[in-house]
Design a protein around this motif. Structure first.
Motif, PDB file in Angstrom:
ATOM      1  N   ASP A  84       0.828  -1.211   0.000  1.00  0.00           N
ATOM      2  CA  ASP A  84       0.000   0.000   0.000  1.00  0.00           C
ATOM      3  C   ASP A  84       0.865   1.265   0.000  1.00  0.00           C
ATOM      4  OD1 ASP A  84      -2.398   1.426  -0.003  1.00  0.00           O
ATOM      5  OD2 ASP A  84      -2.476   1.527   2.187  1.00  0.00           O
ATOM      6  N   VAL A  85       1.800   1.333  -0.945  1.00  0.00           N
ATOM      7  CA  VAL A  85       2.725   2.473  -1.041  1.00  0.00           C
ATOM      8  C   VAL A  85       2.023   3.658  -1.702  1.00  0.00           C
ATOM      9  CG1 VAL A  85       4.899   3.293  -2.021  1.00  0.00           C
ATOM     10  CG2 VAL A  85       4.718   0.955  -1.145  1.00  0.00           C
ATOM     11  N   LYS A  86       2.169   4.830  -1.108  1.00  0.00           N
ATOM     12  CA  LYS A  86       1.591   6.060  -1.627  1.00  0.00           C
ATOM     13  C   LYS A  86       2.680   6.859  -2.348  1.00  0.00           C
ATOM     14  CE  LYS A  86      -0.856  10.224   0.003  1.00  0.00           C
ATOM     15  NZ  LYS A  86      -1.311  10.946   1.220  1.00  0.00           N
ATOM     16  N   VAL A  87       2.365   7.454  -3.502  1.00  0.00           N
ATOM     17  CA  VAL A  87       3.344   8.212  -4.285  1.00  0.00           C
ATOM     18  C   VAL A  87       2.754   9.567  -4.666  1.00  0.00           C
ATOM     19  CG1 VAL A  87       4.750   8.275  -6.384  1.00  0.00           C
ATOM     20  CG2 VAL A  87       4.348   6.089  -5.223  1.00  0.00           C
ATOM     21  N   GLU A  88       3.451  10.655  -4.314  1.00  0.00           N
ATOM     22  CA  GLU A  88       3.033  12.002  -4.676  1.00  0.00           C
ATOM     23  C   GLU A  88       4.240  12.798  -5.169  1.00  0.00           C
ATOM     24  OE1 GLU A  88       0.845  14.076  -1.679  1.00  0.00           O
ATOM     25  OE2 GLU A  88      -0.745  12.561  -1.553  1.00  0.00           O
ATOM     26  N   TRP A  89       4.011  14.061  -5.511  1.00  0.00           N
ATOM     27  CA  TRP A  89       5.086  14.935  -5.976  1.00  0.00           C
ATOM     28  C   TRP A  89       4.914  16.328  -5.404  1.00  0.00           C
ATOM     29  CZ3 TRP A  89       3.523  19.200  -8.862  1.00  0.00           C
ATOM     30  CH2 TRP A  89       2.216  19.149  -9.371  1.00  0.00           C
ATOM     31  N   VAL A  90       6.042  17.011  -5.226  1.00  0.00           N
ATOM     32  CA  VAL A  90       6.066  18.418  -4.818  1.00  0.00           C
ATOM     33  C   VAL A  90       7.124  19.083  -5.677  1.00  0.00           C
ATOM     34  CG1 VAL A  90       6.627  20.052  -2.988  1.00  0.00           C
ATOM     35  CG2 VAL A  90       5.335  17.967  -2.434  1.00  0.00           C
ATOM     36  N   ALA A  91       6.736  20.021  -6.520  1.00  0.00           N
ATOM     37  CA  ALA A  91       7.709  20.619  -7.443  1.00  0.00           C
ATOM     38  C   ALA A  91       7.150  21.889  -8.058  1.00  0.00           C
ATOM     39  CB  ALA A  91       8.066  19.631  -8.547  1.00  0.00           C
ATOM     40  N   THR A  92       8.065  22.796  -8.445  1.00  0.00           N
ATOM     41  CA  THR A  92       7.704  24.041  -9.122  1.00  0.00           C
ATOM     42  C   THR A  92       8.739  24.328 -10.199  1.00  0.00           C
ATOM     43  OG1 THR A  92       6.654  24.949  -7.135  1.00  0.00           O
ATOM     44  CG2 THR A  92       7.304  26.516  -8.835  1.00  0.00           C
ATOM     45  N   GLY A  93       8.278  24.700 -11.377  1.00  0.00           N
ATOM     46  CA  GLY A  93       9.184  25.016 -12.469  1.00  0.00           C
ATOM     47  C   GLY A  93      10.163  26.126 -12.114  1.00  0.00           C
ATOM     48  N   GLY A  94      11.408  25.964 -12.530  1.00  0.00           N
ATOM     49  CA  GLY A  94      12.436  26.964 -12.296  1.00  0.00           C
ATOM     50  C   GLY A  94      13.149  26.865 -10.966  1.00  0.00           C
ATOM     51  N   HIS A  95      12.724  25.954 -10.108  1.00  0.00           N
ATOM     52  CA  HIS A  95      13.307  25.885  -8.778  1.00  0.00           C
ATOM     53  C   HIS A  95      14.718  25.303  -8.778  1.00  0.00           C
ATOM     54  CE1 HIS A  95       9.835  26.485  -5.692  1.00  0.00           C
ATOM     55  NE2 HIS A  95      10.036  27.531  -6.475  1.00  0.00           N
ATOM     56  N   THR A  96      15.458  25.730  -7.761  1.00  0.00           N
ATOM     57  CA  THR A  96      16.825  25.294  -7.502  1.00  0.00           C
ATOM     58  C   THR A  96      16.885  24.737  -6.084  1.00  0.00           C
ATOM     59  OG1 THR A  96      17.436  27.474  -6.653  1.00  0.00           O
ATOM     60  CG2 THR A  96      17.771  27.095  -9.026  1.00  0.00           C
ATOM     61  N   VAL A  97      18.038  24.234  -5.686  1.00  0.00           N
ATOM     62  CA  VAL A  97      18.189  23.718  -4.323  1.00  0.00           C
ATOM     63  C   VAL A  97      17.817  24.758  -3.264  1.00  0.00           C
ATOM     64  CG1 VAL A  97      19.905  22.995  -2.615  1.00  0.00           C
ATOM     65  CG2 VAL A  97      19.786  21.836  -4.808  1.00  0.00           C
ATOM     66  N   PRO A  98      18.256  26.033  -3.373  1.00  0.00           N
ATOM     67  CA  PRO A  98      17.824  27.010  -2.370  1.00  0.00           C
ATOM     68  C   PRO A  98      16.304  27.149  -2.276  1.00  0.00           C
ATOM     69  CG  PRO A  98      19.711  27.866  -3.559  1.00  0.00           C
ATOM     70  CD  PRO A  98      19.291  26.609  -4.266  1.00  0.00           C
ATOM     71  N   ASP A  99      15.622  27.018  -3.413  1.00  0.00           N
ATOM     72  CA  ASP A  99      14.154  27.067  -3.384  1.00  0.00           C
ATOM     73  C   ASP A  99      13.576  25.861  -2.653  1.00  0.00           C
ATOM     74  OD1 ASP A  99      13.766  29.459  -5.012  1.00  0.00           O
ATOM     75  OD2 ASP A  99      14.521  28.254  -6.670  1.00  0.00           O
ATOM     76  N   VAL A 104      10.855  23.064   2.058  1.00  0.00           N
ATOM     77  CA  VAL A 104      10.869  21.662   2.473  1.00  0.00           C
ATOM     78  C   VAL A 104      10.076  21.405   3.755  1.00  0.00           C
ATOM     79  CG1 VAL A 104      13.075  21.830   3.749  1.00  0.00           C
ATOM     80  CG2 VAL A 104      12.317  19.620   2.794  1.00  0.00           C
ATOM     81  N   ASP A 105      10.140  22.307   4.722  1.00  0.00           N
ATOM     82  CA  ASP A 105       9.434  22.082   5.992  1.00  0.00           C
ATOM     83  C   ASP A 105       7.920  22.057   5.783  1.00  0.00           C
ATOM     84  OD1 ASP A 105      11.582  21.909   7.951  1.00  0.00           O
ATOM     85  OD2 ASP A 105      11.986  24.003   7.462  1.00  0.00           O
ATOM     86  N   LYS A 106       7.395  23.089   5.132  1.00  0.00           N
ATOM     87  CA  LYS A 106       5.948  23.235   4.977  1.00  0.00           C
ATOM     88  C   LYS A 106       5.371  22.287   3.939  1.00  0.00           C
ATOM     89  CE  LYS A 106       2.405  26.652   3.762  1.00  0.00           C
ATOM     90  NZ  LYS A 106       2.159  28.073   3.357  1.00  0.00           N
ATOM     91  N   ASP A 107       6.078  22.138   2.815  1.00  0.00           N
ATOM     92  CA  ASP A 107       5.498  21.427   1.676  1.00  0.00           C
ATOM     93  C   ASP A 107       5.863  19.954   1.588  1.00  0.00           C
ATOM     94  OD1 ASP A 107       4.350  23.811   0.946  1.00  0.00           O
ATOM     95  OD2 ASP A 107       5.873  24.321  -0.532  1.00  0.00           O
ATOM     96  N   VAL A 108       6.906  19.549   2.312  1.00  0.00           N
ATOM     97  CA  VAL A 108       7.336  18.157   2.234  1.00  0.00           C
ATOM     98  C   VAL A 108       7.314  17.486   3.605  1.00  0.00           C
ATOM     99  CG1 VAL A 108       9.206  16.582   1.584  1.00  0.00           C
ATOM    100  CG2 VAL A 108       8.719  18.582   0.170  1.00  0.00           C
ATOM    101  N   ILE A 109       8.112  17.971   4.533  1.00  0.00           N
ATOM    102  CA  ILE A 109       8.213  17.328   5.840  1.00  0.00           C
ATOM    103  C   ILE A 109       6.863  17.298   6.555  1.00  0.00           C
ATOM    104  CG2 ILE A 109       9.248  17.524   8.140  1.00  0.00           C
ATOM    105  CD1 ILE A 109      11.800  18.548   6.761  1.00  0.00           C
ATOM    106  N   ALA A 110       6.084  18.358   6.396  1.00  0.00           N
ATOM    107  CA  ALA A 110       4.776  18.418   7.059  1.00  0.00           C
ATOM    108  C   ALA A 110       3.816  17.338   6.563  1.00  0.00           C
ATOM    109  CB  ALA A 110       4.150  19.793   6.852  1.00  0.00           C
ATOM    110  N   LYS A 111       4.061  16.802   5.376  1.00  0.00           N
ATOM    111  CA  LYS A 111       3.209  15.748   4.826  1.00  0.00           C
ATOM    112  C   LYS A 111       3.589  14.364   5.345  1.00  0.00           C
ATOM    113  CE  LYS A 111       1.994  18.175   0.564  1.00  0.00           C
ATOM    114  NZ  LYS A 111       1.969  18.122  -0.922  1.00  0.00           N
TER     115      LYS A 111
END
Length: 239
Positions: A84-99, A104-111
């Motif tokens: 029962d593996v769940k797969v999603e994505w979080v991404a925005t065009g033009g982003h770099t590592v600093p972005d 990461v805290d709000k949009d990834v870790i919080a999930k």
């Protein structure tokens, strides 16, 4: 399967996955070559720039029927349906590592994912100093692991598909891809070497040395063949 270092196994097991080296060969001594054994209930997030955003949105419709995110999800649903593996994505065009660090805290870790696959670098190679890229990537991996998330690092892909190294940005892309390989080894996280796979594919499948139209529609963004190829490389890492 060979077992890699105990410390790496401990870090990964906290997040619900267990990296193991693929069978055979010297890769058993390289944590970056490890495979990830998925566990029941794992939640994977693909984290990156426009390549991942367009994969998730499955755009532009002219070039993309099914993005690599959905291909990976559907494959795991079939091959590891008991988990029962769940797969999603979080991404925005033009982003770099600093972005990525900013969100990461709000949009990834919080999930609360258990696995994050970082796919970034083409924008960075053309915009930011390599020292900032390396330090930012290490910080990003550290933040995710401090949240008990297992990390998989990808190398960047392409800006131009000529196989002889004559694409304008090739020197920078190769330099930044090598940084990503080094960070993966240094941080002992599995690596999906997309750059290496892309170059090998072009050499075999681009006899006319075209700048695009092989795995991308514009030299950078994946066409349908590109999404299928990327998904294939991603899936090799999961066990």
């Amino acid at each position: 399967m060979y077992m890699i270092r105990t410390a790496l196994l401990f870090v990964a097991s906290v997040a619900g996955v267990g990296p193991t080296a693929p069978p055979g060969g010297p890769a058993k001594d390289d944590p970056a070559a490890a495979a990830v054994a998925l566990k029941k209930g794992d939640f994977i997030i693909f984290f990156g720039d426009s390549l991942t955003e367009l994969a998730g949105k499955e755009e532009p419709k002219k070039h993309v029927t099914k993005g690599y995110v959905r291909i990976v999800r559907e494959d795991l649903e079939k091959t590891q349906k008991d988990k029962d593996v769940k797969v999603e994505w979080v991404a925005t065009g033009g982003h770099t590592v600093p972005d990525l660090l900013k969100r990461v805290d709000k949009d990834v870790i919080a999930k609360k994912p258990t696995v994050v696959v970082i796919q970034i670098g083409c924008n960075d190679a053309r915009r930011i100093p390599k020292e900032r890229f390396k330090a930012g990537l290490e910080e990003l991996i550290d933040k995710l692991r401090q949240a008990n998330i297992s990390v998989i690092q990808c190398t960047l892909t392409s800006v131009g598909e000529k196989h002889d190294g004559s694409n304008r940005d090739d020197p920078k892309l190769e330099e930044f891809a090598e940084i990503e390989r080094g960070v993966a080894r240094g941080r002992k996280v599995p690596l999906i070497d997309l750059r290496k796979a892309f170059v090998a594919y072009w050499r075999e499948n681009n006899p006319d040395n075209r700048p695009s139209g092989i795995l991308t529609y514009d030299g950078n963004h994946f066409n349908q063949q590109g999404h299928e190829f990327v998904a294939e490389q991603m899936l090799k890492t999961f066990r």
